[in-house]
Motif scaffolding. Structure first.
Motif, PDB file in Angstrom:
ATOM      1  N   GLY A   1      -9.642  -3.011   4.297  1.00  0.00           N
ATOM      2  CA  GLY A   1      -8.708  -3.686   3.415  1.00  0.00           C
ATOM      3  C   GLY A   1      -7.337  -3.780   4.051  1.00  0.00           C
ATOM      4  O   GLY A   1      -7.111  -3.286   5.163  1.00  0.00           O
ATOM      5  N   PRO A   2      -6.363  -4.381   3.346  1.00  0.00           N
ATOM      6  CA  PRO A   2      -5.011  -4.515   3.907  1.00  0.00           C
ATOM      7  C   PRO A   2      -4.269  -3.182   3.915  1.00  0.00           C
ATOM      8  O   PRO A   2      -4.512  -2.311   3.083  1.00  0.00           O
ATOM      9  N   LEU A   3      -3.344  -3.018   4.860  1.00  0.00           N
ATOM     10  CA  LEU A   3      -2.536  -1.804   4.939  1.00  0.00           C
ATOM     11  C   LEU A   3      -1.371  -1.849   3.966  1.00  0.00           C
ATOM     12  O   LEU A   3      -1.012  -0.831   3.379  1.00  0.00           O
ATOM     13  N   GLY A   4      -0.789  -3.035   3.777  1.00  0.00           N
ATOM     14  CA  GLY A   4       0.443  -3.118   3.007  1.00  0.00           C
ATOM     15  C   GLY A   4       1.566  -2.453   3.762  1.00  0.00           C
ATOM     16  O   GLY A   4       1.692  -2.606   4.979  1.00  0.00           O
ATOM     17  N   ALA A   5       2.376  -1.671   3.040  1.00  0.00           N
ATOM     18  CA  ALA A   5       3.482  -0.968   3.673  1.00  0.00           C
ATOM     19  C   ALA A   5       3.111   0.462   4.032  1.00  0.00           C
ATOM     20  O   ALA A   5       3.926   1.197   4.592  1.00  0.00           O
ATOM     21  N   GLY A   6       1.884   0.867   3.730  1.00  0.00           N
ATOM     22  CA  GLY A   6       1.480   2.236   4.006  1.00  0.00           C
ATOM     23  C   GLY A   6       2.078   3.211   3.003  1.00  0.00           C
ATOM     24  O   GLY A   6       2.751   2.831   2.045  1.00  0.00           O
ATOM     25  N   GLY A   7       1.804   4.490   3.207  1.00  0.00           N
ATOM     26  CA  GLY A   7       2.350   5.502   2.316  1.00  0.00           C
ATOM     27  C   GLY A   7       1.609   5.583   0.983  1.00  0.00           C
ATOM     28  O   GLY A   7       0.476   5.123   0.850  1.00  0.00           O
ATOM     29  N   PHE A   8       2.280   6.176  -0.011  1.00  0.00           N
ATOM     30  CA  PHE A   8       1.660   6.381  -1.313  1.00  0.00           C
ATOM     31  C   PHE A   8       1.644   5.106  -2.159  1.00  0.00           C
ATOM     32  O   PHE A   8       0.741   4.896  -2.960  1.00  0.00           O
TER      33      PHE A   8
ATOM     34  N   VAL B   1     -10.340  12.031 -16.510  1.00  0.00           N
ATOM     35  CA  VAL B   1     -11.390  11.739 -15.528  1.00  0.00           C
ATOM     36  C   VAL B   1     -10.940  10.663 -14.549  1.00  0.00           C
ATOM     37  O   VAL B   1     -11.150  10.766 -13.331  1.00  0.00           O
ATOM     38  N   TYR B   2     -10.296   9.598 -15.049  1.00  0.00           N
ATOM     39  CA  TYR B   2      -9.852   8.509 -14.177  1.00  0.00           C
ATOM     40  C   TYR B   2      -8.795   8.976 -13.187  1.00  0.00           C
ATOM     41  O   TYR B   2      -8.846   8.650 -11.999  1.00  0.00           O
ATOM     42  N   VAL B   3      -7.820   9.726 -13.680  1.00  0.00           N
ATOM     43  CA  VAL B   3      -6.759  10.209 -12.784  1.00  0.00           C
ATOM     44  C   VAL B   3      -7.348  11.158 -11.741  1.00  0.00           C
ATOM     45  O   VAL B   3      -7.060  11.042 -10.544  1.00  0.00           O
ATOM     46  N   GLY B   4      -8.208  12.092 -12.185  1.00  0.00           N
ATOM     47  CA  GLY B   4      -8.821  13.016 -11.229  1.00  0.00           C
ATOM     48  C   GLY B   4      -9.728  12.312 -10.241  1.00  0.00           C
ATOM     49  O   GLY B   4      -9.698  12.600  -9.027  1.00  0.00           O
ATOM     50  N   GLY B   5     -10.539  11.371 -10.718  1.00  0.00           N
ATOM     51  CA  GLY B   5     -11.460  10.649  -9.836  1.00  0.00           C
ATOM     52  C   GLY B   5     -10.745   9.785  -8.818  1.00  0.00           C
ATOM     53  O   GLY B   5     -11.120   9.751  -7.632  1.00  0.00           O
ATOM     54  N   SER B   6      -9.699   9.068  -9.249  1.00  0.00           N
ATOM     55  CA  SER B   6      -8.973   8.209  -8.307  1.00  0.00           C
ATOM     56  C   SER B   6      -8.199   9.040  -7.296  1.00  0.00           C
ATOM     57  O   SER B   6      -8.091   8.666  -6.117  1.00  0.00           O
ATOM     58  N   ALA B   7      -7.665  10.210  -7.725  1.00  0.00           N
ATOM     59  CA  ALA B   7      -6.981  11.091  -6.769  1.00  0.00           C
ATOM     60  C   ALA B   7      -7.973  11.619  -5.736  1.00  0.00           C
ATOM     61  O   ALA B   7      -7.686  11.627  -4.524  1.00  0.00           O
ATOM     62  N   ALA B   8      -9.158  12.042  -6.204  1.00  0.00           N
ATOM     63  CA  ALA B   8     -10.170  12.562  -5.276  1.00  0.00           C
ATOM     64  C   ALA B   8     -10.613  11.495  -4.286  1.00  0.00           C
ATOM     65  O   ALA B   8     -10.756  11.765  -3.081  1.00  0.00           O
ATOM     66  N   LEU B   9     -10.820  10.281  -4.755  1.00  0.00           N
ATOM     67  CA  LEU B   9     -11.290   9.203  -3.880  1.00  0.00           C
ATOM     68  C   LEU B   9     -10.275   8.882  -2.791  1.00  0.00           C
ATOM     69  O   LEU B   9     -10.630   8.761  -1.611  1.00  0.00           O
ATOM     70  N   THR B  10      -9.006   8.723  -3.175  1.00  0.00           N
ATOM     71  CA  THR B  10      -7.987   8.352  -2.171  1.00  0.00           C
ATOM     72  C   THR B  10      -7.640   9.507  -1.246  1.00  0.00           C
ATOM     73  O   THR B  10      -7.063   9.286  -0.181  1.00  0.00           O
ATOM     74  N   LEU B  11      -7.980  10.750  -1.636  1.00  0.00           N
ATOM     75  CA  LEU B  11      -7.818  11.878  -0.716  1.00  0.00           C
ATOM     76  C   LEU B  11      -8.976  11.958   0.273  1.00  0.00           C
ATOM     77  O   LEU B  11      -8.797  12.356   1.433  1.00  0.00           O
ATOM     78  N   MET B  12     -10.169  11.563  -0.144  1.00  0.00           N
ATOM     79  CA  MET B  12     -11.344  11.629   0.723  1.00  0.00           C
ATOM     80  C   MET B  12     -11.333  10.535   1.787  1.00  0.00           C
ATOM     81  O   MET B  12     -11.728  10.767   2.933  1.00  0.00           O
ATOM     82  N   VAL B  13     -10.889   9.337   1.395  1.00  0.00           N
ATOM     83  CA  VAL B  13     -11.001   8.173   2.276  1.00  0.00           C
ATOM     84  C   VAL B  13      -9.663   7.433   2.291  1.00  0.00           C
ATOM     85  O   VAL B  13      -9.041   7.267   1.237  1.00  0.00           O
ATOM     86  N   PRO B  14      -9.186   6.978   3.462  1.00  0.00           N
ATOM     87  CA  PRO B  14      -8.017   6.097   3.473  1.00  0.00           C
ATOM     88  C   PRO B  14      -8.261   4.876   2.592  1.00  0.00           C
ATOM     89  O   PRO B  14      -9.357   4.310   2.600  1.00  0.00           O
ATOM     90  N   TYR B  15      -7.258   4.493   1.812  1.00  0.00           N
ATOM     91  CA  TYR B  15      -7.471   3.463   0.790  1.00  0.00           C
ATOM     92  C   TYR B  15      -7.980   2.153   1.375  1.00  0.00           C
ATOM     93  O   TYR B  15      -8.745   1.427   0.728  1.00  0.00           O
ATOM     94  N   TYR B  16      -7.599   1.829   2.606  1.00  0.00           N
ATOM     95  CA  TYR B  16      -8.041   0.556   3.180  1.00  0.00           C
ATOM     96  C   TYR B  16      -9.477   0.629   3.713  1.00  0.00           C
ATOM     97  O   TYR B  16     -10.045  -0.386   4.104  1.00  0.00           O
ATOM     98  N   GLN B  17     -10.064   1.821   3.740  1.00  0.00           N
ATOM     99  CA  GLN B  17     -11.460   1.961   4.152  1.00  0.00           C
ATOM    100  C   GLN B  17     -12.425   2.052   2.958  1.00  0.00           C
ATOM    101  O   GLN B  17     -13.634   2.142   3.151  1.00  0.00           O
ATOM    102  N   ILE B  18     -11.886   2.036   1.762  1.00  0.00           N
ATOM    103  CA  ILE B  18     -12.730   2.124   0.572  1.00  0.00           C
ATOM    104  C   ILE B  18     -13.519   0.827   0.412  1.00  0.00           C
ATOM    105  O   ILE B  18     -12.972  -0.266   0.540  1.00  0.00           O
ATOM    106  N   HIS B  19     -14.815   0.948   0.126  1.00  0.00           N
ATOM    107  CA  HIS B  19     -15.647  -0.216  -0.157  1.00  0.00           C
ATOM    108  C   HIS B  19     -15.575  -0.484  -1.662  1.00  0.00           C
ATOM    109  O   HIS B  19     -16.125   0.291  -2.450  1.00  0.00           O
ATOM    110  N   PRO B  20     -14.923  -1.560  -2.085  1.00  0.00           N
ATOM    111  CA  PRO B  20     -14.684  -1.777  -3.518  1.00  0.00           C
ATOM    112  C   PRO B  20     -15.962  -1.800  -4.352  1.00  0.00           C
ATOM    113  O   PRO B  20     -15.969  -1.341  -5.492  1.00  0.00           O
ATOM    114  N   GLU B  21     -17.050  -2.328  -3.800  1.00  0.00           N
ATOM    115  CA  GLU B  21     -18.243  -2.529  -4.612  1.00  0.00           C
ATOM    116  C   GLU B  21     -19.187  -1.328  -4.598  1.00  0.00           C
ATOM    117  O   GLU B  21     -20.054  -1.209  -5.464  1.00  0.00           O
ATOM    118  N   SER B  22     -19.059  -0.436  -3.641  1.00  0.00           N
ATOM    119  CA  SER B  22     -19.923   0.758  -3.600  1.00  0.00           C
ATOM    120  C   SER B  22     -19.129   1.911  -3.002  1.00  0.00           C
ATOM    121  O   SER B  22     -19.522   2.510  -2.006  1.00  0.00           O
TER     122      SER B  22
END
Length: 626
Positions: free
Chosen positions: A239-246, A299-320
């Motif tokens: 995915g796109p980098l944008g400006a990086g950071g949080f 659940v949403y806040v915890g799940g989204s925090a866990a996901l973005t800590l596990m994988v860089p946001y631009y490497q996340i596969h949106p559909e799976s």
């Protein structure tokens, strides 16, 4: 003559539905659901959609790690709406949907708009969950289905539709539609099992994310992106980098992400539509709504925090994204288990969305606001066959042709409008005189207004103007009167208009379309009448009727809810607004071409046929507990 015609037309728009006695309307129901049962239904219907549909898209393209902020603010926004919804539920001694509550208390036009948008939410919810189910199944077998469809149909798809049609999702919805026609019933026990399973696996994901996560993924730079690009064998999947950071996509990305994340919290209203079997609806429904929103928020806040800590946001596969996230941290075998559980959770959520959709459409058709044929019960299957076929076919077509992101945005804007109308309804109802919900008061109102119209127009002296202004701040009565109720109605309408203007200006300011001192001056000028009108509403006498639940921080909370909802609607893109305008245009044609002439309000003594009501109560899919 013209004024009389306009007056009669206006009376039709605000006529209210008479509420039949509880014993007659809910005869034969087993009132067995408690607060825990209703909460399980709400969590099951809400979590299945949000976690598996919204998180990936928002994290990759709109907010990055700041998706946590998106869910936080979307949850607070939904909680405000849920609190208003809870008071509206407590005001009507019956379980039902926001459509029924607004029809009984506010009037027909408001009820139709809310009902029409509820239908949109349920239809899109069904379509998006079917498409997500298809994607999860496809990822389980190696993405062979999507690759085949994409290679065959992508060159022929218009830009405003999906990249390829999803025939698997189409077949899934049509299959469920056929089962519903044959009399498939909802199981409360099955919903509890799936809700528990869903929560358990999501808690596991959250714990795993914090174990395998890396805080550096919240501080990514262009150097990290370049390194990942050189190491990746498929750079097109990044995915796109944008400006990086949080906050890689800035405040605009966060705002649009909040508006999209509202979709993830849609589903708590299933508690009200399913609450016909609640032991004490006025007590258990409001509490269940608040608990459901709070659980989903955590659940949403915890799940989204866990996901973005596990994988860089631009490497996340949106559909799976869940299977791929565990694959990237070395827990590959778990992705098959996750995909299977995702399918189970979406199956429960899919059925949980279709059942209340049928109830709302059936009720509106029975009231005459939609075509009466939709309320016909099939003699053999004892189901509302035409309602099931119409809604199922529409959901199937949308699942076939639209992308998940487009469906989520369209559903969010409809949901936000419905929430705004609920907050407005609660705001004005608190200041209305006591209503007998079992009687129609339109005739009395018409007599009163006609008497006022019969009076000759006279000039009002300055002393009279001064007395009127004094009455606004110092009402003569300590209990609501018809006059004070009308004052609140007028002030509330004016406030909504001012809040819409303020939201538009702030949106343009955020988008850097307008800037400078003049914009801030305009905002400050708008805040003055908003504050003054709010104070006038606050000074009016409130209805003293005791309720199991009342909104706190009155009247600030419902006004803040309206403002936040309208502001988030302004964040949607032009394509979403065009699609929503098309839907509302169809609704306007249906109401003004058919509903206004065939609704129950045309005959004040008319009520839904008892036989059909009892058939609906006992046999429409979704009312059977097990």
């Amino acid at each position: 003559m013209l004024c009389q015609d306009v007056h009669q037309f206006g009376q039709k728009l605000i006529r209210r539905r008479r509420l039949e006695p509880r014993e007659e309307s809910e005869k034969g129901r087993a009132h067995c659901l408690n607060t825990r049962d209703l909460t399980a239904l709400g969590v099951s219907g809400t979590l299945g959609a949000g976690v598996y549909i919204v998180v990936g898209e928002v994290a990759v393209y709109e907010a990055g790690p700041a998706i946590i902020i998106c869910f936080l603010l979307a949850g607070l926004s939904t909680l405000l709406s849920g609190l208003c919804y809870a008071e509206l539920v407590a005001r009507v001694p019956r379980s039902g949907s926001a459509y029924l509550y607004s029809y009984v208390t506010v009037g027909e036009l408001c009820a139709f708009v809310i009902g029409w948008n509820l239908i949109l939410s349920f239809v899109i919810g069904t379509a998006s969950e079917a498409r997500a189910w298809s994607i999860a199944f496809d990822s389980l077998i190696g993405n062979h289905i999507s690759q085949a469809f994409q290679g065959t149909f992508s060159p022929y798809m218009p830009y405003f539709l999906a990249r390829h049609p999803d025939f698997f999702a189409l077949v899934l919805v049509l299959l469920l539609t056929g089962l519903l026609v044959l009399g498939l019933h909802e199981s409360v026990m099955l919903n509890k099992v799936f809700a528990g399973l869903n929560l358990s696996i999501l808690i596991f994901i959250i714990i795993s994310g914090f174990i395998k996560g890396d805080l550096h993924n919240w501080k990514l730079t262009e150097q990290d992106y370049t390194l990942n690009t050189s190491e990746s064998t498929d750079t097109s999947s990044l995915g796109p980098l944008g400006a990086g950071g949080f906050t890689p996509f800035g405040i605009e990305g966060i705002l649009h992400g909040i508006a999209t994340c509202v979709y993830a919290f849609d589903g708590f209203d299933v508690i009200a539509t399913t609450g016909v079997e609640a032991r004490n609806p006025q007590h258990s429904i409001p509490i269940s709504i608040v608990i459901t929103i709070f659980i989903c928020f955590l659940v949403y806040v915890g799940g989204s925090a866990a996901l973005t800590l596990m994988v860089p946001y631009y490497q996340i596969h949106p559909e799976s994204f869940l299977p791929q996230a565990f694959l990237s941290v070395g827990w590959g075998p778990l992705r098959y288990v996750l995909a299977a559980i995702t399918i189970c959770a979406l199956s429960s959520s899919l059925l949980g969305t279709m059942f209340p959709m049928l109830r709302v459409i059936y009720t509106m058709a029975e009231d005459g606001l939609l075509f009466r044929r939709l309320a016909q019960i099939h003699a053999r299957t004892r189901t509302a066959m035409w309602t099931i076929l119409a809604s199922g076919s529409l959901a199937a077509v949308m699942a076939l042709l639209f992308e998940l992101t487009d469906l989520a945005d369209l559903m969010s804007i409809g949901t936000l409008l419905a929430y705004s109308l609920v907050a407005f309804s609660v705001l004005v109802l608190r200041y209305q005189p006591e209503q007998n919900l079992s009687q129609n008061e339109t005739a009395e109102e018409e007599i009163d207004i006609s008497q006022l119209e019969a009076r000759p127009l006279q000039s009002v002296p300055e002393a009279e103007n001064s007395r009127i202004l004094k009455t606004l701040w110092f009402p003569s009565s300590t209990i609501p009167t018809r006059k004070s109720g009308r004052i609140v109605y007028g002030c509330a309408f004016l406030l909504v208009l001012l809040l819409m203007v303020l939201s538009l200006i702030l949106t343009l300011l955020t988008s850097h379309v307008f800037s400078g001192l003049s914009v801030y001056t305009t905002v400050a000028v708008l805040l003055l009448p908003i504050t003054g009108i709010t104070a006038i509403i606050w000074r009016q006498p409130q209805n003293p009727s005791p309720l199991h639940y009342k909104v706190l921080c009155w009247p600030i909370l419902p006004l803040v809810s309206i403002f936040v909802n309208v502001y988030l609607m302004m964040q949607m893109n032009t394509r979403t607004w065009v699609q929503f305008g098309f839907w509302m245009g169809i609704g306007s044609a249906v109401y003004f071409g058919y509903g206004i002439r065939h609704s129950l309000g045309e005959n004040n003594d008319q009520q839904p046929p008892a036989s059909n009501s009892q058939m609906l109560d006992g046999n429409i899919p979704g009312d059977e507990s097990s």
